[in-house]
Design an enzyme around this catalytic site. Structure first.
Site, PDB file in Angstrom:
ATOM      1  CG  ASN A  58      -1.786  -1.207   1.295  1.00  0.00           C
ATOM      2  OD1 ASN A  58      -2.328  -1.619   0.287  1.00  0.00           O
ATOM      3  ND2 ASN A  58      -1.910  -1.798   2.474  1.00  0.00           N
ATOM      4  CG  HIS A 144     -10.299  -2.230   8.039  1.00  0.00           C
ATOM      5  ND1 HIS A 144      -9.678  -2.285   9.259  1.00  0.00           N
ATOM      6  CD2 HIS A 144      -9.486  -2.858   7.163  1.00  0.00           C
ATOM      7  CE1 HIS A 144      -8.512  -2.917   9.120  1.00  0.00           C
ATOM      8  NE2 HIS A 144      -8.378  -3.267   7.855  1.00  0.00           N
ATOM      9  CD  GLU A 184     -12.913   0.691   4.324  1.00  0.00           C
ATOM     10  OE1 GLU A 184     -12.252   0.553   3.280  1.00  0.00           O
ATOM     11  OE2 GLU A 184     -13.084  -0.225   5.146  1.00  0.00           O
ATOM     12  CB  SER A 188      -9.046  -1.834   2.251  1.00  0.00           C
ATOM     13  OG  SER A 188      -9.992  -2.707   2.831  1.00  0.00           O
ATOM     14  CG  ASP A 213     -10.784   3.611   7.586  1.00  0.00           C
ATOM     15  OD1 ASP A 213      -9.761   4.218   7.219  1.00  0.00           O
ATOM     16  OD2 ASP A 213     -10.760   2.428   7.978  1.00  0.00           O
ATOM     17  CG  HIS A 216      -6.754   1.873   1.476  1.00  0.00           C
ATOM     18  ND1 HIS A 216      -5.592   1.190   1.224  1.00  0.00           N
ATOM     19  CD2 HIS A 216      -7.374   1.216   2.490  1.00  0.00           C
ATOM     20  CE1 HIS A 216      -5.521   0.139   2.031  1.00  0.00           C
ATOM     21  NE2 HIS A 216      -6.583   0.137   2.813  1.00  0.00           N
ATOM     22  CE  LYS A 242      -3.992   1.056   5.250  1.00  0.00           C
ATOM     23  NZ  LYS A 242      -3.327  -0.179   5.638  1.00  0.00           N
TER      24      LYS A 242
HETATM   25  C1  LIG Z   1      -9.598   0.615   5.453  1.00  0.00           C
HETATM   26  C2  LIG Z   1      -8.540   0.384   6.478  1.00  0.00           C
HETATM   27  N1  LIG Z   1      -8.650   0.986   7.674  1.00  0.00           N
HETATM   28  C3  LIG Z   1      -7.741   0.811   8.633  1.00  0.00           C
HETATM   29  C4  LIG Z   1      -6.649  -0.002   8.434  1.00  0.00           C
HETATM   30  C5  LIG Z   1      -5.658  -0.191   9.537  1.00  0.00           C
HETATM   31  O1  LIG Z   1      -4.573   0.665   9.341  1.00  0.00           O
HETATM   32  P1  LIG Z   1      -3.135   0.254   9.911  1.00  0.00           P
HETATM   33  O2  LIG Z   1      -2.537  -0.643   8.869  1.00  0.00           O
HETATM   34  O3  LIG Z   1      -2.419   1.549  10.072  1.00  0.00           O
HETATM   35  O4  LIG Z   1      -3.362  -0.464  11.193  1.00  0.00           O
HETATM   36  C6  LIG Z   1      -6.473  -0.646   7.220  1.00  0.00           C
HETATM   37  C7  LIG Z   1      -5.292  -1.508   6.997  1.00  0.00           C
HETATM   38  O5  LIG Z   1      -5.287  -2.494   6.375  1.00  0.00           O
HETATM   39  C8  LIG Z   1      -7.444  -0.455   6.208  1.00  0.00           C
HETATM   40  O6  LIG Z   1      -7.335  -1.071   5.029  1.00  0.00           O
END
Ligand SMILES: Cc1ncc(COP(=O)(O)O)c(C=O)c1O
Length: 406
Positions: A58, A144, A184, A188, A213, A216, A242
């Protein structure tokens, strides 16, 4: 005789192995032949003595390998030490953390920010602190795992709307007196974008907060890292692991929200703070990405090239316009098989299986970065087309793939 827990562990692992769902780590090494200049060579690593082009990370802008950012981390560690040494409410909160929080507020228009060591802990802390059993929360079907876990811990009633469906979201908001809607910015596993402006209007109409969120989306493409973000979004979670290529996360919102989290979020209060060196690094990474818009441009060009080549080779993509390009295969074992065959050609692509994605929608998750060279993208697509026809995955159209898996 084995203990109860040993028996349980063995049975569960056996079942996962049978279904092709066992997860195993792979030890990756550095490709020392790699030119460390991020703009001139595709990301690569070494596994069991062989080099692979990485189409799974990412690190969308290639910032994790930028020498100036390695310097920023080094300088941060020299200035502040290598760790924060305590939780933020004891002695773990420094001027490096404050500077990053202020920068994030400048970039998004939010009043205040709170730093966490990861996006996962930022999301769970936010959900379980903000909501309780008196709240009804409406969330996209594909949010997520960290959001789901936090909501479950909160005791709030969770109502899920169909993925990216405004009609479904509105129906739930109209039926329930919801406190918030959660989505989001860029999904993701599917790579598609939420209709943030329309969701924001719905939330305003129904007096609910919009929580996004932005893991990404932040710092990549035309996300919500502009002063308009706070006008649409009440709470924004951004992550540094990311597009910024480093580590950590922040919750952004009103001063009242952040003060509330400081006093109540157990993950924040009872955990060692993000290291100040990492805060200094994340600040430098935001500055670097703003100063180098050509990286976003290069990423866009790489995405376009990948999509065009896939179209020409009848490789069935899901229709995403972002760096995340899923290719749905369906069966978990067959997905692993395809990923293995790509590896045999030196191309490393993530095989994503349930429960990360819904049953029957196991997929390759191909991610593009600004650092990928055109010839490696072309080699990836050529191998994909060859492997898919070899293992008998039907080359369907984008439209069919989208309809079947929503
Ligand atoms: C949409 C989403 N939110 C939160 C996270 C978590 O972030 P981190 O990798 O910093 O723990 C991810 C990670 O895969 C994600 O894809």
């Amino acid at each position: 005789m084995s203990s109860l827990l040993e028996t349980k562990i063995a049975a569960r692992q056996h079942a996962l192995r049978e279904q092709g769902l066992l997860r195993q780590r792979k030890v990756l090494g550095v490709d020392h032949t790699l030119n460390t200049n991020a703009s001139t060579s595709s990301p690569r690593f070494v596994f069991e003595g062989r080099a692979y082009v990485n189409f799974s990370s990412n690190d969308y802008l290639g910032l994790s390998r930028v020498p100036e950012l390695a310097e920023a981390l080094h300088l941060g560690a020299q200035t502040y030490g290598v760790g924060s040494g305590a939780s933020p409410l004891v002695t773990g909160y420094s001027d490096a953390h404050l500077a990053l929080e202020r920068k994030l507020c400048d970039l998004t228009g939010h009043e205040a920010a709170l730093l966490f060591c990861s996006g996962f802990s930022a999301n769970t802390a936010l959900m379980k602190t903000l909501f309780d059993q008196h709240d009804i929360v409406v969330a996209d079907k594909l949010v997520h795992a960290s959001i789901i876990d936090g909501l479950q811990d909160s005791g709030a009633q969770l109502k899920r709307f169909l993925h990216n469906s405004l009609e479904s979201a509105e129906r739930l908001l109209a039926r329930h007196h919801a406190s918030a809607l959660i989505t989001e910015s860029v999904f993701s596993m599917d790579g598609d974008c939420a209709p943030i402006a329309q969701l924001s209007a719905l939330c305003r109409q129904h007096h609910a907060w919009l929580v996004v969120d932005d893991a990404h989306g932040f710092a990549v493409l035309d996300g919500y890292h502009n002063a308009e973000a706070a006008k649409l979004i009440d709470v924004q979670v951004v992550t540094f692991g990311k597009a910024l290529g480093c580590q950590g996360a922040a919750v952004l919102g009103s001063q009242a929200l952040i003060d509330f989290l400081v006093s109540n979020a157990r993950e924040y209060i009872y955990s060692t703070a993000l290291s100040p060196a990492n805060a200094a690094l994340a600040l430098a990474a935001t500055q670097y990405s703003t100063a180098h818009p050509e990286l976003q441009q290069q990423l866009l060009e790489n995405i376009k090239l990948f999509k065009r080549l896939c179209r020409e080779a009848n490789v069935p993509l899901l229709g995403s316009d972002t760096a995340i390009q899923p290719l749905i295969i369906g069966d978990a074992l067959q997905t692993l098989q395809v990923a293995e065959k790509l590896r045999a050609a030196g191309i490393w692509v993530g095989a994503i299986r349930p429960p990360t994605v819904p049953v029957g929608s196991a997929r390759l998750r191909i991610t593009l970065t600004a650092a990928h060279a055109a010839e490696d993208i072309a080699a990836c697509v050529a191998q994909l087309a060859q492997v898919l026809s070899l293992v008998g995955v039907p080359l369907v159209t984008e439209r069919q793939a989208t309809d079947e898996h929503r």
